[in-house]
Write a protein that holds these residues in place. Structure first.
Motif, PDB file in Angstrom:
ATOM      1  N   CYS A  21       0.647  -1.307   0.200  1.00  0.00           N
ATOM      2  CA  CYS A  21       0.157  -0.027   0.038  1.00  0.00           C
ATOM      3  C   CYS A  21       0.800   1.237   0.303  1.00  0.00           C
ATOM      4  O   CYS A  21       1.913   1.336   0.677  1.00  0.00           O
ATOM      5  CB  CYS A  21      -1.079   0.007   1.191  1.00  0.00           C
ATOM      6  SG  CYS A  21      -1.834   1.532   1.354  1.00  0.00           S
ATOM      7  N   ILE A  28      -0.894  -5.518   0.391  1.00  0.00           N
ATOM      8  CA  ILE A  28      -2.262  -5.407  -0.071  1.00  0.00           C
ATOM      9  C   ILE A  28      -2.598  -6.919  -0.151  1.00  0.00           C
ATOM     10  O   ILE A  28      -1.984  -7.618  -0.953  1.00  0.00           O
ATOM     11  CB  ILE A  28      -2.285  -4.828  -1.667  1.00  0.00           C
ATOM     12  CG1 ILE A  28      -1.843  -3.369  -1.527  1.00  0.00           C
ATOM     13  CG2 ILE A  28      -3.575  -4.819  -2.215  1.00  0.00           C
ATOM     14  CD1 ILE A  28      -1.672  -2.591  -2.621  1.00  0.00           C
ATOM     15  N   LEU A  41      -3.428   0.950  -3.180  1.00  0.00           N
ATOM     16  CA  LEU A  41      -3.798   1.040  -1.828  1.00  0.00           C
ATOM     17  C   LEU A  41      -4.688  -0.115  -1.321  1.00  0.00           C
ATOM     18  O   LEU A  41      -5.166  -0.899  -2.010  1.00  0.00           O
ATOM     19  CB  LEU A  41      -4.804   2.319  -1.556  1.00  0.00           C
ATOM     20  CG  LEU A  41      -4.499   3.649  -1.977  1.00  0.00           C
ATOM     21  CD1 LEU A  41      -5.638   4.578  -2.078  1.00  0.00           C
ATOM     22  CD2 LEU A  41      -3.134   4.141  -1.227  1.00  0.00           C
ATOM     23  N   CYS A  42      -4.118  -0.573  -0.187  1.00  0.00           N
ATOM     24  CA  CYS A  42      -4.941  -1.727   0.480  1.00  0.00           C
ATOM     25  C   CYS A  42      -6.578  -1.195   0.873  1.00  0.00           C
ATOM     26  O   CYS A  42      -6.714   0.041   0.643  1.00  0.00           O
ATOM     27  CB  CYS A  42      -4.583  -1.853   1.942  1.00  0.00           C
ATOM     28  SG  CYS A  42      -4.595  -0.760   3.166  1.00  0.00           S
TER      29      CYS A  42
END
Length: 70
Positions: A21, A28, A41-42
């Motif tokens: 992330c 992630i 992004l996670c």
């Protein structure tokens, strides 16, 4: 998917940063990467970003226009 996001994912692979992330540096989830290989992004950070975006939209929608009438 945009070409820019795919290129960013390829660069992350070459830099050994793929799957992390960009906001919290956590991994992630594999299932997320399977569904969206270009994800940066996670899911937790993505939800925060989405919530902030939605909050701004709601504020903008509910704010009266500042248009002066002649």
């Amino acid at each position: 998917i945009t070409l820019k996001r795919v290129q960013a994912a390829l660069l992350a692979i070459s830099d050994n940063d793929y799957g992390y992330c960009r906001k919290c540096d956590e991994l992630i989830a594999f299932k997320r990467l399977q569904a969206q290989p270009e994800a940066q992004l996670c899911i937790h950070c993505q939800h925060k970003v989405d919530a902030n975006s939605n909050q701004h939209l709601q504020i903008d929608i509910n704010t009266p226009d500042q248009v002066e009438m002649p």
